[in-house]
Design a protein around this motif. Structure first.
Motif, PDB file in Angstrom:
ATOM      1  N   VAL A 148       8.066   0.628 -11.108  1.00  0.00           N
ATOM      2  CA  VAL A 148       7.265  -0.076 -12.111  1.00  0.00           C
ATOM      3  C   VAL A 148       5.784   0.214 -11.917  1.00  0.00           C
ATOM      4  O   VAL A 148       5.049   0.518 -12.870  1.00  0.00           O
ATOM      5  N   MET A 149       5.318   0.151 -10.685  1.00  0.00           N
ATOM      6  CA  MET A 149       3.899   0.332 -10.385  1.00  0.00           C
ATOM      7  C   MET A 149       3.440   1.763 -10.666  1.00  0.00           C
ATOM      8  O   MET A 149       2.431   1.988 -11.343  1.00  0.00           O
ATOM      9  N   VAL A 194       0.834  -1.207   0.000  1.00  0.00           N
ATOM     10  CA  VAL A 194       0.000   0.000   0.000  1.00  0.00           C
ATOM     11  C   VAL A 194       0.869   1.259   0.000  1.00  0.00           C
ATOM     12  O   VAL A 194       0.456   2.306  -0.506  1.00  0.00           O
ATOM     13  N   ALA A 195       2.080   1.156   0.534  1.00  0.00           N
ATOM     14  CA  ALA A 195       2.959   2.322   0.613  1.00  0.00           C
ATOM     15  C   ALA A 195       3.328   2.880  -0.754  1.00  0.00           C
ATOM     16  O   ALA A 195       3.838   4.003  -0.841  1.00  0.00           O
ATOM     17  N   VAL A 196       3.081   2.157  -1.840  1.00  0.00           N
ATOM     18  CA  VAL A 196       3.344   2.700  -3.180  1.00  0.00           C
ATOM     19  C   VAL A 196       2.517   3.947  -3.439  1.00  0.00           C
ATOM     20  O   VAL A 196       2.835   4.766  -4.313  1.00  0.00           O
ATOM     21  N   ILE A 197       1.448   4.110  -2.673  1.00  0.00           N
ATOM     22  CA  ILE A 197       0.574   5.263  -2.848  1.00  0.00           C
ATOM     23  C   ILE A 197       1.331   6.568  -2.634  1.00  0.00           C
ATOM     24  O   ILE A 197       1.085   7.570  -3.330  1.00  0.00           O
ATOM     25  N   VAL A 198       2.268   6.592  -1.690  1.00  0.00           N
ATOM     26  CA  VAL A 198       2.990   7.840  -1.415  1.00  0.00           C
ATOM     27  C   VAL A 198       3.847   8.266  -2.612  1.00  0.00           C
ATOM     28  O   VAL A 198       3.766   9.415  -3.055  1.00  0.00           O
ATOM     29  N   VAL A 204       0.067  -5.415 -10.305  1.00  0.00           N
ATOM     30  CA  VAL A 204      -0.005  -6.793  -9.793  1.00  0.00           C
ATOM     31  C   VAL A 204       1.400  -7.378  -9.643  1.00  0.00           C
ATOM     32  O   VAL A 204       1.721  -8.027  -8.634  1.00  0.00           O
ATOM     33  N   LEU A 205       2.247  -7.151 -10.644  1.00  0.00           N
ATOM     34  CA  LEU A 205       3.619  -7.666 -10.581  1.00  0.00           C
ATOM     35  C   LEU A 205       4.355  -7.096  -9.378  1.00  0.00           C
ATOM     36  O   LEU A 205       4.997  -7.826  -8.607  1.00  0.00           O
ATOM     37  N   GLY A 206       4.282  -5.783  -9.209  1.00  0.00           N
ATOM     38  CA  GLY A 206       4.967  -5.152  -8.091  1.00  0.00           C
ATOM     39  C   GLY A 206       4.467  -5.651  -6.752  1.00  0.00           C
ATOM     40  O   GLY A 206       5.251  -5.948  -5.839  1.00  0.00           O
ATOM     41  N   ALA A 207       3.136  -5.754  -6.612  1.00  0.00           N
ATOM     42  CA  ALA A 207       2.563  -6.234  -5.348  1.00  0.00           C
ATOM     43  C   ALA A 207       2.977  -7.670  -5.073  1.00  0.00           C
ATOM     44  O   ALA A 207       3.280  -8.040  -3.924  1.00  0.00           O
TER      45      ALA A 207
END
Length: 514
Positions: free
Chosen positions: A315-316, A70-74, A285-288
Motif C-alpha cells: 500500500v505504501m 522505515v524498512a518500507v524504503i527497501v 500514514v495508514l501503513g505506518a
C-alpha cells in the motif's frame, strides 16, 4: 540505490518499428527516462535507514515498529531500480531497435556496484570479526563476495554486511532483466502472429506485452512471500522471489509513463491516485500506523506480523511511487523532491547504505557500546547517535566515492570516446549535446525539453523533470518551432509530420547515479 546512468549505443534498427497508437497531441505530465523526485527520495531514504539502525543500536525506539516502518524504503528502492533500469528495454521495443546486449548490461551493473561492495565487505570483515563466516571456509567467503549469503542459512543470519541482502536481490533482478524483456517480446510476437499476421505491432500491443509479464511477476512475488514466511523459510523476506512484486510495480509505472506518451488513456484508478498526492501520503500514514500497532518487539517479528507489514508495504510503496512517477512533475511535492540541492547526497545514497553499519558497529567495538551511551534522555541520545552516524558516514562516503566509482566512470568515459571516434554521440541524435534540447530524433526522455547529456559523467541531479520542461522564456530552442523538440506536452506534432510515442525516441543518459 543502485541504478545509474548508462551511455546508450545506437543499435541496428529492426525492420518492424512500433506503429504509433495515437496521432493527436499528448500532454504528458508524468516522468520520463529519469524521475527527478527520486533524487530527493533517495537522500531522505538513506538518512532514514541510518536513523532506524541508530535507534536499533541505541535501543531507543520512538515506537515499537520504527525499524519495520522505515524498512518500507527497501521495497520502494526495488521499484526505483526496476523503473530506471527496465524502462529502456521497453523503449527499445517501441523504437524498433535491436535488443540491447545482456552481456553489456550486466558488465555496466557490475562496474556500478561491485567495486564499492567488495571494498565495503572487506572492511566489515577486517574491522568487525563477529561478521566473518562462522565456518571460516573459503566457500562461505566466496558466497559473501558473490551476493549469495541470502541463500545460506548460516550466512544470512549475521555475516558480511547485514544490509547487503538488498544487493543480493538487486543482482538477481539484474540477471533476470534481459530475460524478462525477452519474455515480453515473445508475448508481443505471439499475439501479433495470432491476431494480426504480417502487421507490425502497435505501441499499445508492445506495452501490453510488457504489462502481461509484469503482472505475472507481481502474482508470483505477492503469493510466494506469505507462503515462504508462514512456513518459516530461512530469510524468507530477503529472497529475490519474495520481492518480485515490487520490481513488477516498477515495470507497471514504466509502462504507464510510456502508455500516456503513446496517447493512450490511463485506467481511471491510476489517474485518480496520481492527481491526489494526499492519497499517497495517506497510504504512508495508514501503513505506518498499522505496523506500529501490530509491533510487539522492536527487533523480533512473528511470521504473521511479517506478512502484515509487507501487505502494508504494498500500500505504501504503490501510492508513493504512483505519485512520484505518474503525478505532475511540476507539482509542489515533486518539484521539492526533484530539487537540484539533493544531487550530491543522492549520488552518495548507495555508499551511505553500505557504510553506515560499519560506523555503528565500529563505534560499538572500538569506543563503547552505543546502547551504553547517555546523552540526556534516551530520545536525545538516540537523536545524537543518528546525527553522528549520518555525519561520519557522509564523510567516509564522500572521501571514498571518487576511488570506488572510478571503474564505472572510466568505462563511461571510454564509451564516450568510442562513440566520438565513430562520429556518433552516446545519447543518440545529432542534437544531443550539452545545453541544447534534443530534436525529434534525440528527445529521449520523452519530450522533456531538457538538455541531453553530451558527457559521460552524471549531471547535477534533480533537473527539470521529463515531460515538464519548456524552452526558456517561452521561446523555441535555437529558433525551432515548438514541435521540433519532439515534446508531446507542447501540443505540436514532432518534425516529420507524424506523431510517435515517446518511447520510440532514444533513452536519455542524463540521470544521476543511485
Amino acid at each position: 540505490m543502485s541504478s545509474s546512468p548508462e551511455p546508450t549505443r545506437r543499435r541496428r534498427a529492426r525492420p518492424v518499428p512500433a506503429r504509433p497508437a495515437a496521432t493527436g497531441p499528448v500532454d504528458a505530465r508524468s516522468a520520463g527516462t529519469w524521475c527527478a523526485p527520486f533524487t530527493g527520495f533517495r537522500v531522505l531514504a538513506a538518512v532514514a535507514v541510518i536513523g532506524a539502525h541508530s535507534c536499533l543500536s541505541a535501543r531507543t525506539y520512538p515506537v515499537a515498529g520504527i525499524v519495520q516502518i522505515v524498512a518500507v524504503i527497501v521495497p520502494m528502492f526495488f521499484v526505483v531500480s526496476a523503473y530506471a533500469l527496465y524502462r529502456p528495454f521497453i523503449v527499445d521495443d517501441l523504437r524498433g531497435v535491436s535488443p540491447r546486449s545482456a552481456r553489456s548490461f550486466w558488465w555496466r551493473r557490475f562496474l556500478r556496484i561491485y567495486p564499492l561492495y567488495a571494498v565495503a565487505l572487506t572492511a566489515y570483515l577486517v574491522l568487525l570479526p563477529p561478521l566473518r563466516p562462522p565456518s571460516g571456509s573459503v566457500v562461505d567467503y566466496a558466497k559473501l563476495y558473490g551476493f549469495l549469503q541470502v541463500y545460506d542459512p548460516d550466512l544470512s543470519r549475521f555475516s558480511g554486511i547485514p544490509a547487503a541482502w538488498f544487493l543480493c536481490d538487486e543482482v538477481a533482478f539484474y540477471l533476470l532483466m534481459p530475460f524478462i524483456a525477452l519474455a515480453a517480446r515473445w508475448v508481443v510476437l505471439r499475439n501479433r502472429r495470432r491476431r494480426h499476421p504480417g502487421r507490425p505491432p502497435s505501441a499499445e500491443e508492445i506495452l501490453r506485452g510488457h504489462l502481461a509479464v509484469a503482472v505475472g511477476l507481481w502474482v508470483v512475488g505477492f503469493v510466494a512471500r506469505p507462503i515462504l514466511v508462514l512456513n518459516e523459510v530461512n530469510a524468507a523476506t530477503a529472497l529475490p522471489i519474495s520481492n518480485l512484486d515490487f520490481y513488477a510495480l516498477g515495470i507497471f509505472v514504466s509502462v504507464a509513463t510510456l502508455w500516456e506518451r503513446a496517447g493512450l488513456k490511463l485506467p481511471e484508478p491510476v489517474a485518480y491516485v496520481r492527481e491526489r498526492p494526499w492519497l499517497a501520503l495517506g497510504g504512508m500514514v495508514l501503513g505506518a500506523t498499522v505496523i506500529a500497532l501490530a509491533a510487539t518487539d522492536p527487533a523480533v517479528w512473528t511470521p504473521e506480523q511479517d506478512v502484515l507489514r509487507y501487505l502494508m508495504y504494498t500500500v505504501m510503496a504503490g501510492g508513493a511511487m504512483t505519485y512520484f512517477v505518474l503525478g505532475d512533475q511540476r507539482s509542489a511535492a515533486n518539484t521539492w523532491f526533484g530539487d537540484r540541492r539533493w544531487g550530491w547526497l543522492a549520488i552518495l545514497s548507495l555508499h551511505l547504505y553500505l557504510w553506515h553499519q560499519l560506523v555503528l558497529g565500529g563505534f560499538d567495538r572500538y569506543v563503547t557500546e552505543v546502547a551504553e551511551l547517555h546523552i540526556g534522555p534516551r530520545f536525545t541520545t538516540g537523536l545524537a547517535v543518528w546525527v553522528g552516524a549520518v555525519a561520519i558516514t557522509v564523510a567516509i562516503s564522500a572521501a571514498l566515492r571518487p576511488v570506488l566509482d572510478w571503474p564505472y566512470a572510466r568505462w563511461a568515459h571510454d564509451a564516450q570516446d568510442t562513440h566520438r571516434r565513430r562520429g556518433r554521440r552516446p545519447s543518440g541524435g545529432p542534437s544531443a549535446r550539452p545545453g541544447r534540447p534534443g530534436s525529434s530524433r534525440a528527445g529521449g526522455s520523452g519530450g522533456s525539453g531538457r538538455p541531453s547529456a553530451g558527457r559521460a559523467g552524471p549531471p547535477a541531479a534533480g533537473g527539470r523533470p521529463d515531460g515538464a520542461g519548456r524552452p526558456p522564456n517561452g521561446r523555441p530552442p535555437n529558433g525551432r518551432r515548438p514541435g521540433a523538440s519532439g515534446r508531446p506536452a507542447t501540443g505540436h506534432r514532432p518534425e516529420g509530420g507524424s506523431r510517435r510515442p515517446e518511447g520510440i525516441s532514444r533513452p536519455d543518459a542524463s540521470r544521476p547515479p543511485t
